[in-house]
Motif scaffolding. Structure first.
Motif, PDB file in Angstrom:
ATOM      1  N   ARG A 197      99.144   3.539  11.354  1.00 21.96           N
ATOM      2  CA  ARG A 197      98.577   2.309  11.914  1.00 21.96           C
ATOM      3  C   ARG A 197      98.507   2.533  13.422  1.00 21.96           C
ATOM      4  O   ARG A 197      99.476   2.969  14.036  1.00 21.96           O
ATOM      5  CB  ARG A 197      99.455   1.099  11.595  1.00 21.96           C
ATOM      6  N   VAL A 198      97.350   2.262  13.992  1.00 18.28           N
ATOM      7  CA  VAL A 198      97.116   2.583  15.397  1.00 18.28           C
ATOM      8  C   VAL A 198      96.437   1.436  16.127  1.00 18.28           C
ATOM      9  O   VAL A 198      95.833   0.556  15.520  1.00 18.28           O
ATOM     10  CB  VAL A 198      96.236   3.846  15.528  1.00 18.28           C
ATOM     11  N   ARG A 199      96.542   1.515  17.454  1.00 19.89           N
ATOM     12  CA  ARG A 199      95.746   0.660  18.332  1.00 19.89           C
ATOM     13  C   ARG A 199      94.631   1.549  18.848  1.00 19.89           C
ATOM     14  O   ARG A 199      94.878   2.591  19.463  1.00 19.89           O
ATOM     15  CB  ARG A 199      96.593   0.130  19.495  1.00 19.89           C
ATOM     16  N   LYS A 200      93.399   1.168  18.573  1.00 18.84           N
ATOM     17  CA  LYS A 200      92.228   1.968  18.950  1.00 18.84           C
ATOM     18  C   LYS A 200      91.609   1.374  20.208  1.00 18.84           C
ATOM     19  O   LYS A 200      91.464   0.156  20.315  1.00 18.84           O
ATOM     20  CB  LYS A 200      91.219   1.942  17.798  1.00 18.84           C
ATOM     21  N   PHE A 201      91.260   2.248  21.181  1.00 25.94           N
ATOM     22  CA  PHE A 201      90.632   1.781  22.408  1.00 25.94           C
ATOM     23  C   PHE A 201      89.751   2.886  22.989  1.00 25.94           C
ATOM     24  O   PHE A 201      89.872   4.051  22.614  1.00 25.94           O
ATOM     25  CB  PHE A 201      91.693   1.328  23.424  1.00 25.94           C
ATOM     26  N   GLU A 202      88.849   2.497  23.897  1.00 28.07           N
ATOM     27  CA  GLU A 202      87.961   3.477  24.528  1.00 28.07           C
ATOM     28  C   GLU A 202      88.732   4.271  25.564  1.00 28.07           C
ATOM     29  O   GLU A 202      89.643   3.760  26.210  1.00 28.07           O
ATOM     30  CB  GLU A 202      86.783   2.763  25.191  1.00 28.07           C
ATOM     31  N   LYS A 203      88.310   5.534  25.752  1.00 29.13           N
ATOM     32  CA  LYS A 203      88.977   6.367  26.756  1.00 29.13           C
ATOM     33  C   LYS A 203      88.604   5.871  28.144  1.00 29.13           C
ATOM     34  O   LYS A 203      87.530   5.278  28.340  1.00 29.13           O
ATOM     35  CB  LYS A 203      88.593   7.833  26.578  1.00 29.13           C
ATOM     36  N   PRO A 204      89.464   6.096  29.118  1.00 29.23           N
ATOM     37  CA  PRO A 204      89.153   5.679  30.488  1.00 29.23           C
ATOM     38  C   PRO A 204      87.895   6.381  31.023  1.00 29.23           C
ATOM     39  O   PRO A 204      87.612   7.526  30.675  1.00 29.23           O
ATOM     40  CB  PRO A 204      90.385   6.102  31.283  1.00 29.23           C
ATOM     41  N   GLU A 205      87.171   5.680  31.851  1.00 27.91           N
ATOM     42  CA  GLU A 205      85.940   6.208  32.454  1.00 27.91           C
ATOM     43  C   GLU A 205      86.248   7.447  33.285  1.00 27.91           C
ATOM     44  O   GLU A 205      87.216   7.491  34.031  1.00 27.91           O
ATOM     45  CB  GLU A 205      85.316   5.130  33.349  1.00 27.91           C
ATOM     46  N   GLY A 206      85.435   8.480  33.137  1.00 25.61           N
ATOM     47  CA  GLY A 206      85.571   9.684  33.946  1.00 25.61           C
ATOM     48  C   GLY A 206      86.527  10.717  33.384  1.00 25.61           C
ATOM     49  O   GLY A 206      86.671  11.791  33.956  1.00 25.61           O
ATOM     50  N   GLU A 207      87.198  10.440  32.300  1.00 27.13           N
ATOM     51  CA  GLU A 207      88.099  11.419  31.697  1.00 27.13           C
ATOM     52  C   GLU A 207      87.381  12.180  30.595  1.00 27.13           C
ATOM     53  O   GLU A 207      86.491  11.655  29.950  1.00 27.13           O
ATOM     54  CB  GLU A 207      89.343  10.735  31.115  1.00 27.13           C
ATOM     55  N   GLU A 208      87.811  13.423  30.384  1.00 31.49           N
ATOM     56  CA  GLU A 208      87.235  14.233  29.321  1.00 31.49           C
ATOM     57  C   GLU A 208      87.852  13.843  27.983  1.00 31.49           C
ATOM     58  O   GLU A 208      88.950  13.310  27.937  1.00 31.49           O
ATOM     59  CB  GLU A 208      87.509  15.712  29.582  1.00 31.49           C
ATOM     60  N   GLY A 209      87.142  14.128  26.920  1.00 30.21           N
ATOM     61  CA  GLY A 209      87.696  13.893  25.594  1.00 30.21           C
ATOM     62  C   GLY A 209      86.774  13.071  24.730  1.00 30.21           C
ATOM     63  O   GLY A 209      85.636  12.786  25.084  1.00 30.21           O
ATOM     64  N   TRP A 210      87.290  12.705  23.580  1.00 30.43           N
ATOM     65  CA  TRP A 210      86.524  11.929  22.623  1.00 30.43           C
ATOM     66  C   TRP A 210      86.368  10.493  23.107  1.00 30.43           C
ATOM     67  O   TRP A 210      87.180   9.998  23.884  1.00 30.43           O
ATOM     68  CB  TRP A 210      87.208  11.970  21.263  1.00 30.43           C
ATOM     69  N   PRO A 211      85.317   9.801  22.647  1.00 25.25           N
ATOM     70  CA  PRO A 211      85.035   8.450  23.151  1.00 25.25           C
ATOM     71  C   PRO A 211      86.157   7.439  22.905  1.00 25.25           C
ATOM     72  O   PRO A 211      86.327   6.514  23.674  1.00 25.25           O
ATOM     73  CB  PRO A 211      83.783   8.016  22.391  1.00 25.25           C
ATOM     74  N   PHE A 212      86.930   7.626  21.830  1.00 25.81           N
ATOM     75  CA  PHE A 212      87.998   6.680  21.519  1.00 25.81           C
ATOM     76  C   PHE A 212      89.344   7.386  21.458  1.00 25.81           C
ATOM     77  O   PHE A 212      89.433   8.553  21.093  1.00 25.81           O
ATOM     78  CB  PHE A 212      87.742   5.981  20.173  1.00 25.81           C
ATOM     79  N   ARG A 213      90.362   6.644  21.815  1.00 28.65           N
ATOM     80  CA  ARG A 213      91.737   7.120  21.702  1.00 28.65           C
ATOM     81  C   ARG A 213      92.492   6.182  20.782  1.00 28.65           C
ATOM     82  O   ARG A 213      92.107   5.035  20.609  1.00 28.65           O
ATOM     83  CB  ARG A 213      92.414   7.137  23.070  1.00 28.65           C
ATOM     84  N   VAL A 214      93.586   6.689  20.244  1.00 30.55           N
ATOM     85  CA  VAL A 214      94.452   5.862  19.417  1.00 30.55           C
ATOM     86  C   VAL A 214      95.893   6.022  19.892  1.00 30.55           C
ATOM     87  O   VAL A 214      96.301   7.092  20.336  1.00 30.55           O
ATOM     88  CB  VAL A 214      94.342   6.219  17.916  1.00 30.55           C
ATOM     89  N   TYR A 237      89.655  11.367  17.115  1.00 30.17           N
ATOM     90  CA  TYR A 237      90.297  10.555  18.143  1.00 30.17           C
ATOM     91  C   TYR A 237      91.307  11.394  18.912  1.00 30.17           C
ATOM     92  O   TYR A 237      92.036  12.197  18.325  1.00 30.17           O
ATOM     93  CB  TYR A 237      91.058   9.380  17.521  1.00 30.17           C
ATOM     94  N   GLY A 238      91.376  11.176  20.210  1.00 33.66           N
ATOM     95  CA  GLY A 238      92.475  11.693  20.997  1.00 33.66           C
ATOM     96  C   GLY A 238      93.657  10.768  20.777  1.00 33.66           C
ATOM     97  O   GLY A 238      93.498   9.563  20.647  1.00 33.66           O
ATOM     98  N   VAL A 239      94.867  11.324  20.722  1.00 35.09           N
ATOM     99  CA  VAL A 239      96.056  10.518  20.456  1.00 35.09           C
ATOM    100  C   VAL A 239      96.893  10.430  21.724  1.00 35.09           C
ATOM    101  O   VAL A 239      97.126  11.439  22.401  1.00 35.09           O
ATOM    102  CB  VAL A 239      96.894  11.115  19.303  1.00 35.09           C
ATOM    103  N   VAL A 240      97.348   9.217  22.050  1.00 37.16           N
ATOM    104  CA  VAL A 240      98.198   8.988  23.212  1.00 37.16           C
ATOM    105  C   VAL A 240      99.547   9.661  22.958  1.00 37.16           C
ATOM    106  O   VAL A 240     100.152   9.489  21.900  1.00 37.16           O
ATOM    107  CB  VAL A 240      98.392   7.475  23.450  1.00 37.16           C
ATOM    108  N   ILE A 241     100.008  10.426  23.927  1.00 37.35           N
ATOM    109  CA  ILE A 241     101.283  11.122  23.795  1.00 37.35           C
ATOM    110  C   ILE A 241     102.401  10.182  24.235  1.00 37.35           C
ATOM    111  O   ILE A 241     102.488   9.819  25.408  1.00 37.35           O
ATOM    112  CB  ILE A 241     101.278  12.429  24.615  1.00 37.35           C
ATOM    113  N   ASP A 242     103.230   9.787  23.257  1.00 42.81           N
ATOM    114  CA  ASP A 242     104.349   8.886  23.526  1.00 42.81           C
ATOM    115  C   ASP A 242     105.455   9.159  22.503  1.00 42.81           C
ATOM    116  O   ASP A 242     105.403  10.164  21.784  1.00 42.81           O
ATOM    117  CB  ASP A 242     103.899   7.414  23.499  1.00 42.81           C
TER     118      ASP A 242
END
Length: 136
Positions: free
Chosen positions: A96-113, A65-70
């Motif tokens: 514990r994470v919130r899992k969601f699909e990556k935005p359309e058109g962006e590079e990376g793994w299919p899901f982000r957390v 998973y790609g991880v949201v930088i915050d």
């Protein structure tokens, strides 16, 4: 009479045995249960975490998973630094994470957390030989 005394003694011995569990395992199980019981959309993931440059990754045994930088990522990185020998070392974590699909058109793994809660940070296994080093 002797048989009854023997049965009572055996029963007392069996019921008096302690069922010991580690507190960290109990806490982890409670947090896992919390993920499922709360119905808050959060999931507990255990995997290896690395944050290098401007990219953060959480690798579980089944998926990456790609991880949201915050702010929570920065907090996790501070806890992980104590276990790193090199900047690219991966450290075992439970979050514990919130899992969601990556935005359309962006590079990376299919899901982000998005990290919502840090449950556990562990020292990497020194016996592990799955290290790749790049030479210049």
């Amino acid at each position: 009479m002797k048989k009854i005394n023997l049965i009572v003694i055996i029963a007392l011995v069996m019921f008096s045995c302690k069922n010991e569990t580690k507190t960290s395992d109990v806490n982890l199980e409670e947090n896992r249960a919390k993920s499922y019981d709360q119905n808050d959309g959060l999931v507990t993931l255990k995997g290896e975490f690395v944050y290098y440059g401007d990219a953060a990754v959480l690798q579980t045994p089944k998926e990456i998973y790609g991880v949201v930088i915050d702010d929570n990522l920065q907090l996790l990185e501070q806890q992980v630094k104590a276990f790193k020998k090199e900047a690219t070392d991966m450290v075992p974590v439970t979050v514990r994470v919130r899992k969601f699909e990556k935005p359309e058109g962006e590079e990376g793994w299919p899901f982000r957390v998005e990290i919502k809660e840090i449950l556990k940070v562990e020292a990497p296994n020194p016996e592990s030989k799955d290290v790749i080093k790049l030479a210049k």
